[in-house]
Scaffold this motif. Sequence first.
Motif, PDB file in Angstrom:
ATOM      1  N   ALA A 179      55.502  41.342  44.908  1.00 50.43           N
ATOM      2  CA  ALA A 179      55.352  41.378  43.527  1.00 50.43           C
ATOM      3  C   ALA A 179      53.950  41.901  43.136  1.00 50.43           C
ATOM      4  O   ALA A 179      53.160  41.377  43.942  1.00 50.43           O
ATOM      5  CB  ALA A 179      55.925  40.230  42.905  1.00 50.43           C
ATOM      6  N   PRO A 180      53.509  42.445  41.983  1.00 47.48           N
ATOM      7  CA  PRO A 180      52.266  42.710  41.514  1.00 47.48           C
ATOM      8  C   PRO A 180      51.535  41.482  41.306  1.00 47.48           C
ATOM      9  O   PRO A 180      51.922  40.628  40.915  1.00 47.48           O
ATOM     10  CB  PRO A 180      52.616  43.313  40.154  1.00 47.48           C
ATOM     11  CG  PRO A 180      54.052  43.934  40.320  1.00 47.48           C
ATOM     12  CD  PRO A 180      54.912  43.104  41.025  1.00 47.48           C
ATOM     13  N   GLY A 181      50.638  41.612  42.170  1.00 44.32           N
ATOM     14  CA  GLY A 181      49.361  40.386  42.166  1.00 44.32           C
ATOM     15  C   GLY A 181      49.972  39.243  43.277  1.00 44.32           C
ATOM     16  O   GLY A 181      48.900  38.451  43.365  1.00 44.32           O
ATOM     17  N   ALA A 236      47.692  43.816  30.928  1.00 44.90           N
ATOM     18  CA  ALA A 236      46.632  44.068  29.588  1.00 44.90           C
ATOM     19  C   ALA A 236      45.203  43.956  30.266  1.00 44.90           C
ATOM     20  O   ALA A 236      44.281  44.368  29.505  1.00 44.90           O
ATOM     21  CB  ALA A 236      47.065  43.076  28.665  1.00 44.90           C
ATOM     22  N   ARG A 237      44.788  43.203  31.405  1.00 39.29           N
ATOM     23  CA  ARG A 237      43.392  43.242  31.522  1.00 39.29           C
ATOM     24  C   ARG A 237      43.238  44.380  32.474  1.00 39.29           C
ATOM     25  O   ARG A 237      43.508  45.179  32.687  1.00 39.29           O
ATOM     26  CB  ARG A 237      43.519  42.048  32.857  1.00 39.29           C
ATOM     27  CG  ARG A 237      43.641  40.758  32.086  1.00 39.29           C
ATOM     28  CD  ARG A 237      43.270  39.492  33.420  1.00 39.29           C
ATOM     29  NE  ARG A 237      44.079  39.503  35.066  1.00 39.29           N
ATOM     30  CZ  ARG A 237      44.534  38.376  35.322  1.00 39.29           C
ATOM     31  NH1 ARG A 237      44.450  37.279  34.592  1.00 39.29           N
ATOM     32  NH2 ARG A 237      45.157  38.480  36.374  1.00 39.29           N
ATOM     33  N   ALA A 238      41.642  44.649  32.315  1.00 43.85           N
ATOM     34  CA  ALA A 238      41.039  45.808  32.884  1.00 43.85           C
ATOM     35  C   ALA A 238      41.522  45.631  34.388  1.00 43.85           C
ATOM     36  O   ALA A 238      41.629  46.782  35.187  1.00 43.85           O
ATOM     37  CB  ALA A 238      39.634  45.547  32.856  1.00 43.85           C
ATOM     38  N   SER A 239      41.379  44.696  35.052  1.00 44.04           N
ATOM     39  CA  SER A 239      41.763  44.677  36.491  1.00 44.04           C
ATOM     40  C   SER A 239      42.896  43.885  36.594  1.00 44.04           C
ATOM     41  O   SER A 239      42.724  42.495  36.423  1.00 44.04           O
ATOM     42  CB  SER A 239      40.693  43.920  37.486  1.00 44.04           C
ATOM     43  OG  SER A 239      39.514  44.761  37.442  1.00 44.04           O
ATOM     44  N   PRO A 240      44.390  44.340  36.584  1.00 49.96           N
ATOM     45  CA  PRO A 240      45.584  43.433  36.211  1.00 49.96           C
ATOM     46  C   PRO A 240      45.652  42.244  37.209  1.00 49.96           C
ATOM     47  O   PRO A 240      45.927  41.270  36.841  1.00 49.96           O
ATOM     48  CB  PRO A 240      46.841  44.217  36.420  1.00 49.96           C
ATOM     49  CG  PRO A 240      45.978  45.916  35.968  1.00 49.96           C
ATOM     50  CD  PRO A 240      44.445  45.582  36.442  1.00 49.96           C
ATOM     51  N   ALA A 241      45.223  42.378  38.653  1.00 48.63           N
ATOM     52  CA  ALA A 241      45.344  41.654  39.538  1.00 48.63           C
ATOM     53  C   ALA A 241      44.006  40.517  39.718  1.00 48.63           C
ATOM     54  O   ALA A 241      43.246  41.192  39.886  1.00 48.63           O
ATOM     55  CB  ALA A 241      45.803  42.210  40.816  1.00 48.63           C
ATOM     56  N   LEU A 242      44.355  39.332  39.593  1.00 49.36           N
ATOM     57  CA  LEU A 242      43.282  38.579  39.731  1.00 49.36           C
ATOM     58  C   LEU A 242      42.617  38.508  41.091  1.00 49.36           C
ATOM     59  O   LEU A 242      41.373  38.383  41.106  1.00 49.36           O
ATOM     60  CB  LEU A 242      43.808  36.949  39.567  1.00 49.36           C
ATOM     61  CG  LEU A 242      42.679  35.937  39.746  1.00 49.36           C
ATOM     62  CD1 LEU A 242      41.742  35.936  38.612  1.00 49.36           C
ATOM     63  CD2 LEU A 242      43.476  34.331  39.611  1.00 49.36           C
ATOM     64  N   LEU A 243      43.256  38.696  42.210  1.00 52.53           N
ATOM     65  CA  LEU A 243      42.799  39.016  43.365  1.00 52.53           C
ATOM     66  C   LEU A 243      43.094  40.336  44.111  1.00 52.53           C
ATOM     67  O   LEU A 243      43.962  40.935  43.734  1.00 52.53           O
ATOM     68  CB  LEU A 243      43.668  37.861  44.534  1.00 52.53           C
ATOM     69  CG  LEU A 243      43.397  36.315  43.969  1.00 52.53           C
ATOM     70  CD1 LEU A 243      44.206  35.452  44.625  1.00 52.53           C
ATOM     71  CD2 LEU A 243      41.929  35.890  44.324  1.00 52.53           C
ATOM     72  N   ALA A 244      42.351  40.634  44.966  1.00 56.56           N
ATOM     73  CA  ALA A 244      42.275  41.953  45.742  1.00 56.56           C
ATOM     74  C   ALA A 244      42.130  41.653  47.212  1.00 56.56           C
ATOM     75  O   ALA A 244      41.557  40.833  47.687  1.00 56.56           O
ATOM     76  CB  ALA A 244      40.930  42.729  44.949  1.00 56.56           C
ATOM     77  N   PRO A 245      42.587  42.690  47.912  1.00 50.20           N
ATOM     78  CA  PRO A 245      42.396  42.726  49.388  1.00 50.20           C
ATOM     79  C   PRO A 245      40.964  42.533  49.810  1.00 50.20           C
ATOM     80  O   PRO A 245      40.114  43.245  49.344  1.00 50.20           O
ATOM     81  CB  PRO A 245      43.014  43.688  49.929  1.00 50.20           C
ATOM     82  CG  PRO A 245      43.749  44.329  48.886  1.00 50.20           C
ATOM     83  CD  PRO A 245      43.540  43.783  47.487  1.00 50.20           C
ATOM     84  N   GLY A 246      40.724  41.417  50.553  1.00 53.26           N
ATOM     85  CA  GLY A 246      39.270  40.957  51.154  1.00 53.26           C
ATOM     86  C   GLY A 246      38.493  40.143  50.460  1.00 53.26           C
ATOM     87  O   GLY A 246      37.618  39.371  51.016  1.00 53.26           O
TER      88      GLY A 246
END
Length: 231
Positions: free
Chosen positions: A140-142, A202-212
């Motif tokens: 799911a997204p995020g 709505a956030r500039a970076s929608p996902a709080l976490l990113a790979p890495g």
Amino acid sequence: MNLPTFEPLADDALLLRFGEVIDAMHNTRALEASRRLRERDPCWLRDAVPAYASLAVFFDCGRIDDADPHAFVATALRAILQEPETAGVATPRLVEIPVCYDLNMAPDLVEAANELGISPDELIHRHSAANYTVAMIGFAPGFPYLLGLPDSLALPRLATPRTRVPAGSVAIGGNQTGIYPRESPGGWRLLGRTPLVLFDAARASPALLAPGDRVRFQRIDLSAFDRLRKP
């Protein structure tokens, strides 16, 4: 860097395969390849999506003047992956995730601890003391799939998945741990819940976490959970 194998994934995509199993080394190679490709940012690149042991590369055929776009992109990727590093690699971001392990938010905690032969408090201690890496975002997204769960905490998924898992639920599935970003069905063992919003379009970076990213869980109580929860 040892080169991966290359497989057509779609008319406008290639799959770089670094291995066949969930493995920290394979994932490190996939994340490193994604980082290098994004840094070079060739004009034909549309997206690079890392997984546990692979990297999906999506490209714009309209920007490739070649009769065989897959072969063109594969050649370009091999060159990029074999380039020497010209600068130091940035330190991965560390994100602390507050988690409430209260039984009201941890319906599987006691049963999971009994299966593992340890107390619920020991399960919480081991789970929150580990250092995790976001291997990939998916389902799911995020939703972050996290590597780093101690082998002693590995648990099979539920025989019958739940139809509703609350948003923010922190869970174990096999030898992985993850966080449900929104209410959804799911079969992982629920150990607690975070008040943080994992995905917000709505956030500039929608996902709080990113790979890495590196992740640490911070144990909090119910009052802290209520205080930190976004209205």
